[in-house]
Write an enzyme that holds these catalytic residues in place. Structure first.
Site, PDB file in Angstrom:
ATOM      1  N   MET A 120       0.832  -1.218   0.000  1.00 56.06           N
ATOM      2  CA  MET A 120       0.000   0.000   0.000  1.00 56.06           C
ATOM      3  C   MET A 120       0.865   1.266   0.000  1.00 56.06           C
ATOM      4  O   MET A 120       0.629   2.186  -0.788  1.00 56.06           O
ATOM      5  CB  MET A 120      -0.923  -0.006   1.231  1.00 56.06           C
ATOM      6  CG  MET A 120      -1.785   1.231   1.311  1.00 56.06           C
ATOM      7  SD  MET A 120      -2.974   1.169   2.654  1.00 56.06           S
ATOM      8  CE  MET A 120      -1.932   1.294   4.094  1.00 56.06           C
ATOM      9  N   SER A 174       6.859   2.715  12.245  1.00 53.99           N
ATOM     10  CA  SER A 174       5.445   2.673  12.634  1.00 53.99           C
ATOM     11  C   SER A 174       5.289   3.348  13.990  1.00 53.99           C
ATOM     12  O   SER A 174       6.216   3.331  14.816  1.00 53.99           O
ATOM     13  CB  SER A 174       5.007   1.219  12.724  1.00 53.99           C
ATOM     14  OG  SER A 174       3.859   1.107  13.524  1.00 53.99           O
ATOM     15  N   SER A 175       4.086   3.877  14.250  1.00 56.22           N
ATOM     16  CA  SER A 175       3.843   4.550  15.532  1.00 56.22           C
ATOM     17  C   SER A 175       3.840   3.568  16.706  1.00 56.22           C
ATOM     18  O   SER A 175       3.881   3.995  17.862  1.00 56.22           O
ATOM     19  CB  SER A 175       2.519   5.306  15.486  1.00 56.22           C
ATOM     20  OG  SER A 175       1.460   4.424  15.206  1.00 56.22           O
ATOM     21  N   CYS A 176       3.828   2.260  16.427  1.00 57.50           N
ATOM     22  CA  CYS A 176       3.833   1.292  17.532  1.00 57.50           C
ATOM     23  C   CYS A 176       5.206   1.178  18.195  1.00 57.50           C
ATOM     24  O   CYS A 176       5.357   0.449  19.173  1.00 57.50           O
ATOM     25  CB  CYS A 176       3.341  -0.073  17.078  1.00 57.50           C
ATOM     26  SG  CYS A 176       4.499  -0.906  16.004  1.00 57.50           S
ATOM     27  N   TYR A 214       6.870  -6.589  16.297  1.00 55.22           N
ATOM     28  CA  TYR A 214       6.965  -5.677  15.152  1.00 55.22           C
ATOM     29  C   TYR A 214       7.644  -4.377  15.598  1.00 55.22           C
ATOM     30  O   TYR A 214       8.505  -3.834  14.898  1.00 55.22           O
ATOM     31  CB  TYR A 214       5.549  -5.402  14.649  1.00 55.22           C
ATOM     32  CG  TYR A 214       5.437  -4.492  13.463  1.00 55.22           C
ATOM     33  CD1 TYR A 214       5.883  -4.902  12.206  1.00 55.22           C
ATOM     34  CD2 TYR A 214       4.860  -3.230  13.574  1.00 55.22           C
ATOM     35  CE1 TYR A 214       5.756  -4.071  11.099  1.00 55.22           C
ATOM     36  CE2 TYR A 214       4.726  -2.394  12.479  1.00 55.22           C
ATOM     37  CZ  TYR A 214       5.172  -2.820  11.247  1.00 55.22           C
ATOM     38  OH  TYR A 214       5.042  -1.998  10.160  1.00 55.22           O
ATOM     39  N   LYS A 266      11.042  -2.569  14.210  1.00 52.68           N
ATOM     40  CA  LYS A 266      11.033  -1.209  13.651  1.00 52.68           C
ATOM     41  C   LYS A 266      11.969  -0.282  14.437  1.00 52.68           C
ATOM     42  O   LYS A 266      12.586   0.616  13.855  1.00 52.68           O
ATOM     43  CB  LYS A 266       9.606  -0.658  13.620  1.00 52.68           C
ATOM     44  CG  LYS A 266       8.724  -1.354  12.575  1.00 52.68           C
ATOM     45  CD  LYS A 266       9.264  -1.092  11.180  1.00 52.68           C
ATOM     46  CE  LYS A 266       8.425  -1.689  10.082  1.00 52.68           C
ATOM     47  NZ  LYS A 266       8.996  -1.455   8.741  1.00 52.68           N
ATOM     48  N   HIS A 297      -5.680  -4.312   9.123  1.00 54.61           N
ATOM     49  CA  HIS A 297      -5.849  -3.269  10.129  1.00 54.61           C
ATOM     50  C   HIS A 297      -7.345  -2.932  10.239  1.00 54.61           C
ATOM     51  O   HIS A 297      -8.164  -3.397   9.449  1.00 54.61           O
ATOM     52  CB  HIS A 297      -5.053  -2.028   9.741  1.00 54.61           C
ATOM     53  CG  HIS A 297      -3.577  -2.224   9.853  1.00 54.61           C
ATOM     54  ND1 HIS A 297      -2.785  -2.519   8.770  1.00 54.61           N
ATOM     55  CD2 HIS A 297      -2.741  -2.197  10.922  1.00 54.61           C
ATOM     56  CE1 HIS A 297      -1.534  -2.653   9.165  1.00 54.61           C
ATOM     57  NE2 HIS A 297      -1.476  -2.463  10.463  1.00 54.61           N
ATOM     58  N   TRP A 300     -14.052  -5.336  16.958  1.00 57.19           N
ATOM     59  CA  TRP A 300     -13.231  -5.953  18.004  1.00 57.19           C
ATOM     60  C   TRP A 300     -12.973  -4.978  19.142  1.00 57.19           C
ATOM     61  O   TRP A 300     -12.805  -3.773  18.915  1.00 57.19           O
ATOM     62  CB  TRP A 300     -11.879  -6.390  17.437  1.00 57.19           C
ATOM     63  CG  TRP A 300     -11.950  -7.460  16.406  1.00 57.19           C
ATOM     64  CD1 TRP A 300     -13.050  -8.167  16.024  1.00 57.19           C
ATOM     65  CD2 TRP A 300     -10.872  -7.915  15.595  1.00 57.19           C
ATOM     66  NE1 TRP A 300     -12.716  -9.058  15.041  1.00 57.19           N
ATOM     67  CE2 TRP A 300     -11.386  -8.926  14.750  1.00 57.19           C
ATOM     68  CE3 TRP A 300      -9.517  -7.592  15.492  1.00 57.19           C
ATOM     69  CZ2 TRP A 300     -10.602  -9.603  13.825  1.00 57.19           C
ATOM     70  CZ3 TRP A 300      -8.719  -8.257  14.571  1.00 57.19           C
ATOM     71  CH2 TRP A 300      -9.263  -9.260  13.750  1.00 57.19           C
TER      72      TRP A 300
HETATM   73  O1  GFB Z   1      -5.693  -1.421  13.167  1.00 57.26           O
HETATM   74  P1  GFB Z   1      -5.497  -2.408  14.246  1.00 57.26           P
HETATM   75  O2  GFB Z   1      -5.543  -3.833  13.884  1.00 57.26           O
HETATM   76  O3  GFB Z   1      -4.090  -2.183  14.932  1.00 57.26           O
HETATM   77  O4  GFB Z   1      -6.594  -2.165  15.394  1.00 57.26           O
HETATM   78  P2  GFB Z   1      -3.415  -1.341  16.113  1.00 57.26           P
HETATM   79  C1  GFB Z   1      -6.874  -0.907  15.908  1.00 57.26           C
HETATM   80  C2  GFB Z   1      -8.016  -0.989  16.889  1.00 57.26           C
HETATM   81  O5  GFB Z   1      -9.215  -1.316  16.184  1.00 57.26           O
HETATM   82  C3  GFB Z   1      -7.870  -2.044  17.990  1.00 57.26           C
HETATM   83  C4  GFB Z   1      -9.894  -2.369  16.847  1.00 57.26           C
HETATM   84  O6  GFB Z   1      -8.376  -1.529  19.201  1.00 57.26           O
HETATM   85  C5  GFB Z   1      -8.768  -3.178  17.483  1.00 57.26           C
HETATM   86  O7  GFB Z   1      -9.272  -4.012  18.527  1.00 57.26           O
HETATM   87  N1  GFB Z   1     -10.738  -3.108  15.898  1.00 57.26           N
HETATM   88  C6  GFB Z   1     -12.095  -3.129  15.917  1.00 57.26           C
HETATM   89  C7  GFB Z   1     -10.327  -3.888  14.881  1.00 57.26           C
HETATM   90  N2  GFB Z   1     -12.568  -3.926  14.962  1.00 57.26           N
HETATM   91  C8  GFB Z   1     -11.490  -4.408  14.289  1.00 57.26           C
HETATM   92  C9  GFB Z   1     -11.371  -5.307  13.202  1.00 57.26           C
HETATM   93  O8  GFB Z   1     -12.341  -5.818  12.636  1.00 57.26           O
HETATM   94  N3  GFB Z   1     -10.101  -5.557  12.755  1.00 57.26           N
HETATM   95  C10 GFB Z   1      -9.001  -4.994  13.359  1.00 57.26           C
HETATM   96  N4  GFB Z   1      -7.781  -5.279  12.858  1.00 57.26           N
HETATM   97  N5  GFB Z   1      -9.101  -4.179  14.422  1.00 57.26           N
HETATM   98  C11 GFB Z   1      -1.377  -2.150  14.812  1.00 57.26           C
HETATM   99  C12 GFB Z   1      -0.154  -2.922  15.186  1.00 57.26           C
HETATM  100  O9  GFB Z   1      -1.960  -1.873  16.009  1.00 57.26           O
HETATM  101  O10 GFB Z   1      -1.105  -0.905  14.206  1.00 57.26           O
HETATM  102  C13 GFB Z   1       0.873  -2.900  14.144  1.00 57.26           C
HETATM  103  O11 GFB Z   1      -0.535  -4.216  15.588  1.00 57.26           O
HETATM  104  C14 GFB Z   1       1.057  -1.534  13.514  1.00 57.26           C
HETATM  105  O12 GFB Z   1       2.064  -3.345  14.694  1.00 57.26           O
HETATM  106  C15 GFB Z   1      -0.251  -0.909  13.146  1.00 57.26           C
HETATM  107  O13 GFB Z   1       1.759  -0.687  14.378  1.00 57.26           O
HETATM  108  C16 GFB Z   1      -0.106   0.489  12.598  1.00 57.26           C
HETATM  109  O14 GFB Z   1      -3.477   0.128  15.836  1.00 57.26           O
HETATM  110  O15 GFB Z   1      -3.931  -1.744  17.443  1.00 57.26           O
END
Ligand code: GFB
Length: 322
Positions: free
Chosen positions: A30, A122-124, A151, A155, A194, A217
């Site tokens: 992306m 990444s911001s993580c 991860y 990074k 994500h 979630w």
């Molecule tokens: O985008 P996401 O997977 O990553 O999830 P992070 C962000 C928030 O959205 C979390 C919620 O609180 C998830 O529980 N969420 C709600 C969902 N519904 C959903 C869903 O259907 N799918 C997903 N995926 N999330 C990632 C890191 O963290 O961010 C990586 O794991 C990286 O390492 C990335 O840094 C930018 O923002 O939590």
């Protein structure tokens, strides 16, 4: 700012790209594909190497490819990425793949005298409970968020590689830390994506099925900052041309929303009018990660794509790929 370094204003370019050979590592992802789109107006020669041509996990292959193709600059957009569940489920992949890709490219870039390298993190990388908005100097001041520490460690190592090669070998290697990104070419697989593409898919499929609700979630209360991948690409090109210093630079929009607010916005764009239900058996991750945008804004860069139009555009691309 360290001696011999500089951060120029936009019209005071210190590393022009015109006429240069520029390798976008990870050009099918992306961010990589957004950087390729953005570079089209820079008058440079864009180099790419798909997986079938170059395995970035093999040091000798990376060295040979760089020696043969002689890039003047490299955007390091190649990485193993994924959402909260993928990060938590495949810690070895997220740590190993990212570490090995970074070390291979950085070392080969130094050995071959590549003029400039931009590493994308990444911001993580920041501590789970870092003061908000998160300044660049919050790095390594506290424990990481457990779901993505693997991860994050990879990074952080990438930032340190760029700094170490700058310090020891005088290489012009810099790092950019984007916030949560979304946009054209996103991964819409519900298990590995994500939150943004997951919500677009869930809302779209619920609308088609005439469902009453979608399930998100976690609690819906975590706050996240979102930036469109095309804005991120623009910031990367800006930094490549205008920034040369030791410290990494945050790349964000400067605004955040709760996951529930995001879900409501996505449902509005998609046209799904049902209920939004939370599944608290799934992790929330970091409660908030809003990065300070001051450093990059101080150099004169601003994002152009607002969240609403950005989601509309991403949904249109999702539909066109169906
Ligand atoms: O985008 P996401 O997977 O990553 O999830 P992070 C962000 C928030 O959205 C979390 C919620 O609180 C998830 O529980 N969420 C709600 C969902 N519904 C959903 C869903 O259907 N799918 C997903 N995926 N999330 C990632 C890191 O963290 O961010 C990586 O794991 C990286 O390492 C990335 O840094 C930018 O923002 O939590």
């Amino acid at each position: 700012m360290s001696p011999g370094s500089s951060a120029a204003m936009p019209n005071d370019v210190i590393f022009p790209l015109e006429g240069k050979r520029v390798w976008v590592a990870g050009h099918r992802g992306m961010v990589g594909s957004a950087i390729v789109r953005r570079l089209a107006s820079e008058g440079c020669e864009i180099l790419t190497a798909g997986r079938e041509v170059l395995d970035l996990e093999r040091q000798s292959a990376v060295e040979a490819w760089i020696a043969d193709n002689k890039p003047d600059a490299i955007f390091m957009a190649a990485a193993k990425v994924g959402g909260i569940l993928a990060n938590d489920t495949y810690p070895a992949d997220f740590l190993y793949n990212n570490l090995v890709i970074e070390t291979n490219i950085v070392d080969a870039a130094w050995r071959n005298g590549v003029g400039k390298v931009l590493f994308l993190g990444s911001s993580c990388i920041y501590p789970k409970f870092a003061p908000q908005p998160i300044m660049e100097d919050a790095l390594l001041t506290g424990p990481l968020e457990p779901t993505n520490e693997w991860y994050a460690i990879a990074k952080i190592a990438g930032i340190k590689l760029a700094q170490a090669y700058r310090k020891q070998h005088g290489c012009d290697f810099i790092s950019a830390m984007p916030t949560n990104l979304y946009g054209i070419g996103d991964n819409f697989d519900l298990n590995s994506s994500h939150v943004m593409p997951a919500l677009i898919r869930k809302a779209h499929e619920a609308k088609l099925a005439g469902a009453d609700s979608i399930t998100i979630w976690g609690t819906g209360t975590p706050r996240r900052e979102f930036l469109n991948a095309d804005d991120c690409a623009d910031a990367c090109v800006f930094l490549m041309k205008n920034y040369s210093d030791f410290e990494h630079v945050n790349v964000g929009s400067g605004e955040d929303v709760t996951i529930l607010q995001l879900a409501q916005l996505v449902c509005e764009v998609v046209g799904f009018k049902g209920e939004i239900i939370t599944d608290t058996s799934k992790p929330d991750g970091t409660p908030r990660k809003l990065m300070s945008a001051d450093k990059l804004r101080g150099m004169g860069w601003r994002p152009q794509i607002e969240l609403g139009p950005g989601i509309t555009n991403t949904y249109a691309h999702f539909l066109s790929a169906q």
